[in-house]
Write a protein that holds these residues in place. Structure first.
Motif, PDB file in Angstrom:
ATOM      1  N   ILE A 487     -18.651 -20.474  34.061  1.00 46.54           N
ATOM      2  CA  ILE A 487     -18.230 -21.369  32.983  1.00 46.54           C
ATOM      3  C   ILE A 487     -18.291 -22.804  33.488  1.00 46.54           C
ATOM      4  O   ILE A 487     -17.700 -23.134  34.530  1.00 46.54           O
ATOM      5  CB  ILE A 487     -16.797 -21.026  32.510  1.00 46.54           C
ATOM      6  N   SER A 492     -15.399 -25.717  27.691  1.00 46.93           N
ATOM      7  CA  SER A 492     -15.706 -24.289  27.846  1.00 46.93           C
ATOM      8  C   SER A 492     -14.644 -23.584  28.690  1.00 46.93           C
ATOM      9  O   SER A 492     -14.273 -22.429  28.422  1.00 46.93           O
ATOM     10  CB  SER A 492     -17.084 -24.115  28.494  1.00 46.93           C
ATOM     11  N   ASN A 495     -11.564 -23.063  26.522  1.00 40.12           N
ATOM     12  CA  ASN A 495     -11.790 -21.979  25.565  1.00 40.12           C
ATOM     13  C   ASN A 495     -11.683 -20.605  26.249  1.00 40.12           C
ATOM     14  O   ASN A 495     -11.168 -19.649  25.674  1.00 40.12           O
ATOM     15  CB  ASN A 495     -13.163 -22.138  24.915  1.00 40.12           C
ATOM     16  N   THR A 496     -12.177 -20.533  27.468  1.00 47.03           N
ATOM     17  CA  THR A 496     -12.143 -19.242  28.180  1.00 47.03           C
ATOM     18  C   THR A 496     -10.727 -18.844  28.549  1.00 47.03           C
ATOM     19  O   THR A 496     -10.294 -17.708  28.297  1.00 47.03           O
ATOM     20  CB  THR A 496     -13.011 -19.324  29.444  1.00 47.03           C
TER      21      THR A 496
END
Length: 668
Positions: A487, A492, A495-496
C-alpha cells in the motif's frame, strides 16, 4: 620274560595286559597265590617291605611275609593275582583297578629298582586317594588369605564373657602388626570387630589363636573371615555427633573442611560410628551440613574415602560459589566423564591422583585436556600448574550479556517524543474513526501487512479481514500480487487500516525499541497484544509494528510502516489486560502532557543546525517551564544543553521573579 629276581622266584612271571584304549600294563603274577601286602591299591613296590625290614609284619607297606605265602602270620591264601592292603597303614581293600602306564612309551626297564621306585613314588603323590590339602590356591582357604585389601571380620568365640578393653590389650601384646578395630561390639556370644585393608594384621591375629591367655586362665579362640563392609543405620544422635566432628575439622581462618579418610577418624571410632562417604546416604548428610552451615567454604578435602560417584557433590555448585580447591585423591573414580557433575564449579585447584581414571591416560597432555573439558577454569591439577589453554574463548568481562530491559532507546532524548506519539496514535486507532491518523503519514508513505494464522480452529476466528491484505512473502509468490499488496500513499493507507476490525490494545504489554535516531531518520519498533471488539470470546493476538519516522514540515511523520500479526502465546494471554487503567511499561516523565506527533504537532525547528535530541529537549523544556520554545532554547544554550542545570536555573530565576512576562505565551 622274567625281570630282576626272576631266578629266585621261579614261579613268577611278567604279565602284560593290553587295555581297550591301546595302552599296556605290566605286573608280576604268581601262580601259587598267597597272602601279599600292598599299599594304596597296589601302587607301591611290593618288595620294599622284606628287603628293608626283614621283620616286616604281614600286610606291611608293599612287604611280603618272610615265612612264605602260607605262614602263620600271613593268614589264609588269597585268590590268584590279588593284592591285599592294610587299611591301618593307608592301604585299601577295594579291588584293584588298573591304572594307565607310568611311562610315556611301551618299553619297561625293570633292571633298575631305584629308578622304578622313584617313578612310582612320584605318581603316588599325584594320584593317591588320600590327597593332601591343596595350598597352591589361597582361595580354597579364605581364612588364611594374605591379601591386604578388603575387609576382614575378626571373631573371638565366647568373647562376651571378657572385658572388651582387656581382650584388645592382650591382642596388641601378641600381635606386632598395628591395627585399628572398627565397630568393636558384641555379636551373640562373640566379640567381633572389622579391619579395613589390613590383611597382614588379620593374619597375625589369626596366628595367635589359642595363644592369648586371659586372667581366668582361658585362651581366646580367634577366627578371621573375609567380609563385606559393615552397614549400620545412623541414628539422629549419631548424625549430631557427625556434625560436631565436622565442626572440629573445619578451619575457620582458612575456610577449609578436612574430610580425609573420614570414616577412620579417631572421634568416629571412639563413638562406635561407621560413616563411610562412599555410601550415597552418608554423602547426602555431609552435603546437607555443608550447604546449611558453611556455604562460604573455599577448600574441601575428600581424599582416601573410596568415593565412586559425584552425584551428591553436584548439589553444592549453586550454593558454595567460593569453593576454589577440591581434593579427591585416592578414591574410586573410574572415568573422567564423572567430572561433568562438577562443571558448574569455579574451582582452580583439583587433585585426582590415585583414582583409577588416571590410569586410563598414557600422556599428561591428554589427561589435562580431558579434565579441562569438564572444568575449564582449573589452573592446578594434582599439584601441577597447567599451561594456559589455547583457544578462542572470549574474556569473561566481554562475554557478559548486557542487562535486559523492556524497552530500549539509543538516545534518552527521543524517549518522550516517541512515547507521546504511540499513546495518542492508539487512542485514535482503537476508535471507530481512524481518519485523523492521516496526518501522521507522509504523502508517499508505504504500508504492508504480514500475518500468520492457522487455517482453522479458535485462533483463526475473525482473521478474514487481515488475511485479505496479507503480504507474507512465503505465501505470496506472484510479483504482481506482491506489488498490489504494498500500500502506497497516505490516503490508501488510511483506507486500508480503516477497513481493519475495531480493536482494543493493551498498553501494559507494550515494549518500545528505538535503535536508530539521527536528525534525518528514526526507527521505532513496537510490540504488544490486542483483541478485536466482537460480541463474544474475542481472541487475543500479538502484533509488532515497525515505523520509520522522518522530519517533515515542523514535525515528524511516518514514511514506512510494517505490521506483523499472529496469535498470542498462552503466557502472553495470561498477562494481558490485567489492569483496568493500563499504562505502557515505559513510564512518561511527570509533568509532560501527551500530544500527537504529526505534521501539525508544532514541534519547533529553530534551525538546520539543531540536532533531533536538542529539538526534543527544547520541546520538553518548553512544556515543563511554560516558556516559549525560543526562550527555552536560549535557557538550554546558556547552560550548555544540560537539562537539569537549565531547570534549576529556571526555578531560581522564576522564584526571584526575574523572568520577563513576554517569555511566556500571552493569553488573549
Amino acid at each position: 620274560m622274567g625281570g630282576r629276581g626272576g631266578a629266585r622266584y621261579s614261579s613268577k612271571s611278567i604279565v602284560i595286559q593290553t587295555n581297550a584304549n591301546g595302552t599296556r600294563q605290566y605286573f608280576e603274577h604268581d601262580d601259587r597265590g598267597g597272602n601279599r601286602g600292598g599299599s594304596g591299591g597296589g601302587r607301591g613296590n611290593y618288595r620294599s617291605g622284606y628287603r628293608n625290614n626283614p621283620k616286616a609284619r604281614m600286610g606291611g607297606r608293599g612287604g611280603r611275609n618272610r615265612e612264605g605265602w602260607d605262614g602263620e602270620r600271613g593268614g589264609g591264601r588269597m585268590p590268584e593275582g590279588h593284592w591285599r592292603g592294610n587299611p591301618r597303614r593307608g592301604g585299601s581293600n577295594r579291588p584293584y583297578r588298573p591304572q594307565g602306564p607310568h611311562y610315556p612309551d611301551d618299553d619297561v626297564d625293570m633292571s633298575e629298582g631305584k629308578e622304578r621306585n622313584r617313578w612310582q613314588g612320584m605318581y603316588k603323590t599325584r594320584g593317591g586317594r588320600r590327597r593332601m590339602q591343596d595350598t597352591r590356591n589361597p582361595r580354597n582357604n579364605p581364612n588364611t588369605s594374605t591379601s591386604n585389601m578388603g575387609w576382614h571380620k575378626i571373631i573371638i568365640r565366647d568373647g562376651c564373657m571378657y572385658d572388651k578393653n582387656e581382650v584388645l590389650d592382650n591382642l596388641k601384646e601378641y600381635v606386632e602388626e598395628p591395627f585399628v578395630p572398627i565397630l568393636y561390639e558384641v555379636e551373640g556370644n562373640s566379640l567381633v570387630f572389622y579391619l579395613e585393608d589390613n590383611g597382614a594384621a588379620a593374619k597375625a591375629i589369626t596366628n595367635v589363636n589359642r595363644r592369648v591367655t586371659m586372667r581366668n586362665g582361658s585362651r581366646l579362640i580367634i577366627c578371621n573371615n573375609r567380609s563385606p563392609p559393615p552397614n549400620r543405620p545412623l541414628s539422629v544422635q549419631q548424625q549430631e555427633k557427625v556434625m560436631h566432628i565436622m565442626s572440629e575439622r573445619y578451619c575457620l581462618e582458612l575456610k577449609r573442611l578436612d574430610l580425609k579418610n573420614f570414616h577412620n577418624a579417631p572421634s568416629l571410632i571412639k563413638e562406635q560410628i561407621f560413616f563411610p562417604l562412599y555410601r550415597t546416604p552418608n554423602m547426602k548428610i555431609i552435603v546437607d551440613i555443608i550447604i546449611q552451615n558453611i556455604p562460604q567454604v573455599e577448600e574441601i578435602d575428600l581424599s582416601c574415602n573410596k568415593i565412586h560417584t559425584l552425584e551428591e557433590i553436584e548439589r553444592i555448585i549453586p550454593v558454595c560459589t567460593n569453593l576454589k580447591r577440591l581434593n579427591l585423591e585416592k578414591n574410586k573414580l573410574m572415568n573422567v566423564d564423572c567430572l561433568a557433575k562438577l562443571q558448574g564449579l569455579a574451582i582452580m585447584e583439583l587433585s585426582l591422583e590415585g583414582n583409577p581414571l588416571c590410569d586410563k591416560f598414557t600422556d599428561t597432555e591428554t589427561y589435562f585436556s580431558s579434565v579441562r573439558k569438564h572444568i575449564p577454569k582449573v589452573m592446578y591439577l594434582d599439584g601441577r600448574e597447567l599451561p594456559k589453554a589455547i583457544g578462542f574463548e572470549v574474556e569473561e568481562e566481554v562475554s557478559k550479556l548486557p542487562q535486559a530491559h523492556p524497552s530500549f532507546f539509543v538516545i534518552d532524548g527521543v524517549k518522550d517524543i516517541v512515547l507521546k506519539f504511540i499513546q495518542q496514535y492508539y487512542e485514535i486507532y482503537d476508535t471507530d474513526n481512524r481518519r485523523p491518523l492521516e496526518a501522521a503519514y507522509t504523502e508517499n508513505a508505504s504500508f504492508s501487512l504480514t500475518c500468520v494464522f492457522p487455517d482453522a480452529g479458535p485462533v483463526a476466528r475473525y482473521s478474514g479481514a487481515y488475511v485479505a491484505e496479507n503480504r507474507n512473502l512465503k505465501k505470496v509468490q506472484a510479483s504482481d500480487k506482491r506489488q498490489k499488496l504494498l500500500i502506497q500513499g497516505r490516503s490508501s493507507i488510511i483506507n486500508t487500516i480503516s477497513n481493519f476490525p475495531m480493536t482494543m490494545h493493551d498498553p501494559g504489554s507494550f515494549t518500545v525499541d528505538v535503535p536508530v535516531a539521527d536528525p534525518k531518520l528514526m526507527n521505532v519498533t513496537l510490540s504488544g497484544v490486542f483483541k478485536q471488539v466482537v460480541d463474544r470470546a474475542p481472541p487475543v493476538r500479538f502484533f509488532t509494528r515497525s515505523f520509520t519516522i522522518v522530519p517533515e514540515g515542523s514535525g515528524y511523520c511516518i514514511c514506512n510502516e510494517q505490521l506483523y500479526l499472529t496469535f498470542a502465546t498462552s503466557e502472553q494471554i495470561k498477562r494481558s489486560f490485567k489492569s483496568s487503567t493500563p499504562t505502557m511499561q515505559v513510564q512518561q516523565p511527570v509533568g509532560v502532557e501527551a500530544s500527537i506527533v504529526s505534521a501539525e504537532a508544532n514541534l519547533p525547528m529553530q534551525g538546520e543546525t539543531l540536532q533531533p535530541v536538542q529539538q526534543v529537549m527544547i520541546a520538553k523544556f518548553s512544556e515543563i517551564s511554560g516558556m516559549l520554545p525560543q526562550y527555552s532554547q536560549l535557557c538550554l544554550e546558556q547552560n550548555g544543553w544540560d537539562f537539569d542545570k537549565a531547570g534549576k536555573r529556571f526555578l531560581q530565576l522564576k522564584n526571584g521573579n526575574q523572568i520577563p512576562p513576554e517569555y511566556f505565551p500571552q493569553s488573549s
